[in-house]
Design an enzyme around this catalytic site. Structure first.
Site, mmCIF file in Angstrom:
data_model
loop_
_atom_site.group_PDB
_atom_site.id
_atom_site.type_symbol
_atom_site.label_atom_id
_atom_site.label_comp_id
_atom_site.label_asym_id
_atom_site.label_seq_id
_atom_site.Cartn_x
_atom_site.Cartn_y
_atom_site.Cartn_z
ATOM 1 N N HIS A 103 82.405 -37.467 11.758
ATOM 2 C CA HIS A 103 82.864 -38.420 12.765
ATOM 3 C C HIS A 103 81.767 -38.858 13.720
ATOM 4 O O HIS A 103 82.054 -39.462 14.745
ATOM 5 C CB HIS A 103 84.007 -37.805 13.586
ATOM 6 C CG HIS A 103 85.229 -37.494 12.781
ATOM 7 N ND1 HIS A 103 85.913 -38.442 12.079
ATOM 8 C CD2 HIS A 103 85.857 -36.310 12.570
ATOM 9 C CE1 HIS A 103 86.952 -37.861 11.476
ATOM 10 N NE2 HIS A 103 86.928 -36.580 11.747
ATOM 11 N N SER A 104 80.526 -38.558 13.425
ATOM 12 C CA SER A 104 79.474 -38.821 14.404
ATOM 13 C C SER A 104 79.313 -40.309 14.690
ATOM 14 O O SER A 104 78.912 -40.692 15.773
ATOM 15 C CB SER A 104 78.144 -38.229 13.913
ATOM 16 O OG SER A 104 77.791 -38.810 12.666
ATOM 17 N N GLY A 105 79.650 -41.188 13.729
ATOM 18 C CA GLY A 105 79.465 -42.617 13.933
ATOM 19 C C GLY A 105 80.376 -43.192 15.001
ATOM 20 O O GLY A 105 80.014 -44.137 15.690
ATOM 21 N N CYS A 106 81.579 -42.613 15.160
ATOM 22 C CA CYS A 106 82.531 -43.175 16.119
ATOM 23 C C CYS A 106 82.689 -42.301 17.349
ATOM 24 O O CYS A 106 83.507 -42.580 18.211
ATOM 25 C CB CYS A 106 83.898 -43.381 15.459
ATOM 26 S SG CYS A 106 84.643 -41.860 14.866
ATOM 27 N N GLY A 107 81.962 -41.185 17.408
ATOM 28 C CA GLY A 107 82.012 -40.339 18.585
ATOM 29 C C GLY A 107 83.135 -39.331 18.592
ATOM 30 O O GLY A 107 83.247 -38.546 19.522
#
Length: 265
Positions: A103-107
């Site tokens: 989920h790192s792309g959307c925080g």
């Protein structure tokens, strides 16, 4: 610098028993149903109890009966724990891992990590505070029970004081969380009721220790160092008795909250 004034420590060996004794440490890899979960740096004693306590206090299993098999392998500074858990527990473990991955792309990873750091825990059923007599000489009694630290120091301890006020269990580790996990594992494997006594930690009382105590059903946690405001808040919220045992004064009860004075009388 006058190097002649420096003293070099030597590690104890069979041929040099008078040298300094150092605490042991090893890497322990833990896998559940073949799925790698964590690598922990631990003191290599009571490893079975540590794995059981780590599983319970981390919410990986809900009860000791979810653990079907536990095998330890390896030696020296590299150890492995192969744990078999119930299908229900394994599904929950995989769900936890899925929530924290990708989920790192959307925080969202930060949100999930925050939920792990501040989890939703069921409050305990309140228990009575221990009698004052159970604290008499407790610091000294714990020091006597710390067999490993007697030689090397540098080890934390977690002890269980039973209903009679005696130290029934004491577990030691380089990590304060590990020491409490070992104690929780010992309580579970021996089928002892954690509510029938109280736990004592020699380390700083961090929030993670509150989480572990609540998940393990420990009704009273005593710390040899003062708690932070956040640990007190969480202890009160979850009905955990939290007591600080200072060096030279009476025990200080931080949770439950002190009763307000009655100004109507």
């Amino acid at each position: 610098m006058h190097y002649a004034t420096l003293h070099y420590a030597q590690t104890a060996t069979p041929g040099n028993p008078g040298a300094a004794v150092l605490a042991e440490e090893c890497a322990l890899a833990i896998a559940y149903n073949g799925l790698n979960q964590a690598v922990m740096m631990v003191t290599p004693q009571d490893l079975e109890e540590f794995v059981v306590g780590f599983s319970l206090s981390g919410g990986l299993i809900e009860q000791i009966d979810d653990l079907r098999d536990l095998r330890l392998h390896g030696s020296g500074n590299a150890r492995h724990a192969e744990v078999q858990v119930s299908p229900r527990a394994f599904w929950a473990i995989k769900q936890q891992r899925r929530q924290l991955a990708g989920h790192s792309g959307c925080g969202l990873c930060g949100v999930e990590a925050l939920q792990q750091a501040l989890p939703q825990l069921a409050p305990l059923q309140p228990v009575a505070l221990p009698p004052d007599s159970h604290f008499h000489g407790l610091r000294e009694r714990i020091a006597e029970a710390q067999v490993l630290a007697r030689d090397s120091g540098a080890l934390h301890a977690a002890a269980f004081v039973d209903g009679s006020g005696a130290i029934a269990l004491c577990r030691e580790d380089i990590g304060r969380h590990n020491a409490l996990d070992k104690l929780i594992g010992a309580l579970a494997l021996q089928r002892r009721q954690a509510r029938d006594g109280f736990a004592v930690v020699t380390s700083r009382c961090s929030l993670e220790l509150i989480h572990k105590a609540v998940r393990a059903g420990i009704g009273t946690l005593v710390s040899l160092s003062a708690p932070t405001s956040l640990t007190v808040e969480w202890a009160r919220r979850h009905n955990l008795n939290l007591i600080h045992l200072p060096h030279r004064s009476a025990p200080r009860v931080y949770s439950p909250a002190p009763a307000l004075p009655d100004h109507n009388g």
